[in-house]
Design a protein around this motif. Sequence first.
Motif, short mmCIF file in Angstrom:
data_model
loop_
_atom_site.label_atom_id
_atom_site.label_comp_id
_atom_site.label_asym_id
_atom_site.label_seq_id
_atom_site.Cartn_x
_atom_site.Cartn_y
_atom_site.Cartn_z
N VAL A 369 0.87 -1.19 0.00
CA VAL A 369 0.00 0.00 0.00
C VAL A 369 0.90 1.23 0.00
O VAL A 369 2.12 1.11 0.19
CB VAL A 369 -0.93 0.05 1.24
N CYS A 370 0.30 2.39 -0.19
CA CYS A 370 1.05 3.65 -0.22
C CYS A 370 2.11 3.68 0.89
O CYS A 370 1.82 3.41 2.04
CB CYS A 370 0.08 4.81 -0.03
N ARG A 371 3.33 4.03 0.53
CA ARG A 371 4.42 4.01 1.52
C ARG A 371 4.22 5.01 2.64
O ARG A 371 4.77 4.87 3.73
CB ARG A 371 5.75 4.29 0.85
N ARG A 372 3.46 6.04 2.37
CA ARG A 372 3.24 7.03 3.43
C ARG A 372 2.42 6.45 4.58
O ARG A 372 2.49 6.95 5.69
CB ARG A 372 2.56 8.26 2.84
N ASN A 387 -4.36 7.24 -2.58
CA ASN A 387 -3.30 7.41 -3.55
C ASN A 387 -2.60 8.74 -3.31
O ASN A 387 -3.16 9.79 -3.57
CB ASN A 387 -3.94 7.39 -4.94
N CYS A 388 -1.37 8.68 -2.81
CA CYS A 388 -0.68 9.94 -2.51
C CYS A 388 -0.10 10.56 -3.77
O CYS A 388 0.22 11.74 -3.80
CB CYS A 388 0.41 9.72 -1.47
N GLY A 389 0.06 9.76 -4.81
CA GLY A 389 0.59 10.28 -6.06
C GLY A 389 2.07 10.59 -6.00
O GLY A 389 2.64 11.12 -6.95
N MET A 390 2.72 10.30 -4.89
CA MET A 390 4.12 10.66 -4.72
C MET A 390 4.94 9.53 -4.10
O MET A 390 5.92 9.78 -3.39
CB MET A 390 4.24 11.93 -3.87
N CYS A 391 4.53 8.28 -4.34
CA CYS A 391 5.39 7.17 -3.95
C CYS A 391 5.31 6.11 -5.05
O CYS A 391 4.39 6.13 -5.86
CB CYS A 391 5.00 6.59 -2.59
N ASP A 392 6.29 5.21 -5.08
CA ASP A 392 6.33 4.25 -6.18
C ASP A 392 5.09 3.37 -6.22
O ASP A 392 4.62 3.02 -7.30
CB ASP A 392 7.61 3.41 -6.12
N VAL A 393 4.55 3.04 -5.06
CA VAL A 393 3.38 2.17 -5.06
C VAL A 393 2.20 2.89 -5.73
O VAL A 393 1.53 2.35 -6.61
CB VAL A 393 2.99 1.76 -3.62
N CYS A 394 1.98 4.13 -5.32
CA CYS A 394 0.84 4.88 -5.87
C CYS A 394 1.05 5.25 -7.34
O CYS A 394 0.10 5.39 -8.09
CB CYS A 394 0.58 6.13 -5.05
N LEU A 395 2.31 5.42 -7.73
CA LEU A 395 2.57 5.85 -9.10
C LEU A 395 2.64 4.69 -10.09
O LEU A 395 2.62 4.90 -11.29
CB LEU A 395 3.90 6.60 -9.17
ZN ZN Z 1 1.67 6.72 -1.99
#
Ligand code: ZN
Length: 717
Positions: A369-372, A387-395
């Motif tokens: 899941v999102c790294r954040r 989706n944070c849009g700023m980690c590899d998982v979300c992107l």
């Molecule tokens: Zn993320």
Amino acid sequence: MTPIHILKKVFGYEKFRPLQQEIIDHILEKKDTLVIMPTGVGKSICYQIPALIFDGLTIVVSPLISLMTDQVQQLRQLGVNAVILNSAITTSEYQLNLKKIVSGESKILYIAPESLLKEEIQTILLSIKVDCLTIDEAHCISEWGHDFRPEYRQLGQLRKKFNDAVVVGLTATATPRVQDDIQKSLNFSKSSKFIASFNRENLLLRVIIRTDPLQQTLAFLKNYENQSGIIYCFSRKQVDTLAEQLNAYGYSARPYHAGLSDSERHKNQDLFIKDKVQIVVATIAFGMGINKSNVRFVLHYNLPKNLESYYQEIGRSGRDGLTSECLLLFSYSDINKIQYFIEQKENELERTVAKKHLQAMVKFCESTVCRRIPLINYFGEEFNTENCGMCDVCLSKQNELQDLTIKAQMFLSAVKRTGEIFGATHVIDVLTGSKSEKVLSNKHNKLSVYGVGKETSKKEWMVISQHLINKSLLIRDEEFGSLRLTEKSAAVLQKKEKVFAKIQVQEESFKKIKEPDQAYDTKLFEILRKKRKELAEAQDIPPYMIFSDKVIAHMATYFPQNQKEMMNISGVGEVKFQQYGKIFLALIKLYCVEYKITGQREQIKLQKIKERAETKPRHIEIGDAFNDGLSINDLVKKFDIKQGTILSHLYKYLLEGFDLRVDGLQKLSKVTQDVQKKIFTEFSREGTDKLKPIFDKYNDVVSYDDLHLLRIIYLTH
Ligand code: ZN
Ligand code: ADP
């Protein structure tokens, strides 16, 4: 002058960031205040603005000479007359500074704790009006903090002498235990605490499996020509080797670790801060006491030993607010190394705690899941995002689950046939038909699985093995790293169960994301950067003190043509305009004439610049672009991110009260009217902030992408 006036006039910023205004008001009411904010968010302004408003002196206690010097230099660039008293200045300077304080010419004094504890200094300071006592890096008070300093302990006593002064503590340390300790030591009430979110939105977080670290590093660095960054390694030896290798490849890199002499360390740090060396390769010892705002990347060559260190280290990038990339090369062999060091600890409790911390670090690396989520939750802050849009998982573009059953069977049977005593590297060697000494001497080239996985790259096998571990289809021996089967693996080997996972092609992660902030004119940016360096060298100060990267990026986006437009750029206040703004303005005008840049300027609402610079540009940019007529598909291409991410940004845009055009959305939806109705009913009952419960209920008929889309349709109807 009011706080907001000072923010605009002196600092050149348009708006306060979250909590700053509240904190400043609290301090101005002379109420003790504890400020907890991650690095780079803007703690300093919280006491500097009150200091300029109070009649009397503000004393700032700071543990490191380099930090004090940095702050004072920055303030002087803004036209604020701050002074230092510490052991690093000459006697005559010392006398002069004392005079300035007594006469009231200087209203901010930076001082080391040991100096403040001196009788003769206290006598002088007690003879004048002191309105505020600020304690920077306040976690140094606590024995639980990572940087305890005995002299800090005595500050609690000292405060009693300065009756009229409000006391302000500042720290970026997140643990509640340390926070409590600071409050107790300084005699603060519970209500004195202000905690900002620990989410640093401008940091792009990535973790990839380490396969060939040097090559991976070189590939990564291609995106950062001439841009500053830090690479953290586990050992001094590793630091020295890597720094040499990078130099051999044409990068300017310097080592930094405890084995170097003080003067060498100091020199390397100074070169880095002044943009004369691009990369510092360091052990964890590097970073305390530097305020360099334009660190564009942090690369972890090895696994950090806990999330606190990781967070602190990545926090050194992106202080100017521009996107910065944090890449971690993850390898299971590092876990063993760290474990080995943990085992050396005498104290049992310490060992247990360290192991727990390491586990959390590994969980973060293995996160699907999102790294954040694991990162920020670790610090006790509730954080959830689709989706944070700023980690590899979300992107990751890889939205679909892949059927990995056959490859999983190959891997598991190779583990079994080699006797469940080898680590992933050897198993992969067998699968890919390697002729390594270890394979041959064990006669593993005679096994039926030998070479059956040739078609798949070693990298991909590494990733697959990680998934198998995550799914408990394999157990990794903590001590030796060898892999064993589990009860669950039998079902896969007997073809009773299938294995699905999202597999990311590693190379894709190196693609730089396109960011609206970086849509500046690169040629002009370089011209301005060169001028900045020249001006900085003349004064022997770091370039970022003149203007941050963000400020010159905005100049190269908006091409200001006169004083008013120039001062509309966030970060250009009155004094800075007089000192440097004029020079930059002339260069920009020249550039615009030479390249006939006029049309572009017309479209930009210049009065909006500052405001936009402080809003979160990404979702606003995306929302605006959509309203300007781009389709969702256009946006996916333009920003090079997946549809779900675009839709999350649009959702955020809506939540902030902006309108979205409605056409073009409905026809994208693939679900039936009937399902759509059901989902809408769910939204009206459950609200729209969490998609997971709805997904769990309807996952056979809708995907997350569908839900993202339906949510927006629902909200715009
Ligand atoms: Zn993320
Ligand atoms: P910290 O001490 O928390 O690490 P700083 O006080 O150094 O952070 O601030 C980080 C950066 O953000 C600095 O360049 C500062 O000038 C900038 N900054 C602070 N407050 C604002 C604001 N309200 N608007 C724009 N930039 C700000």
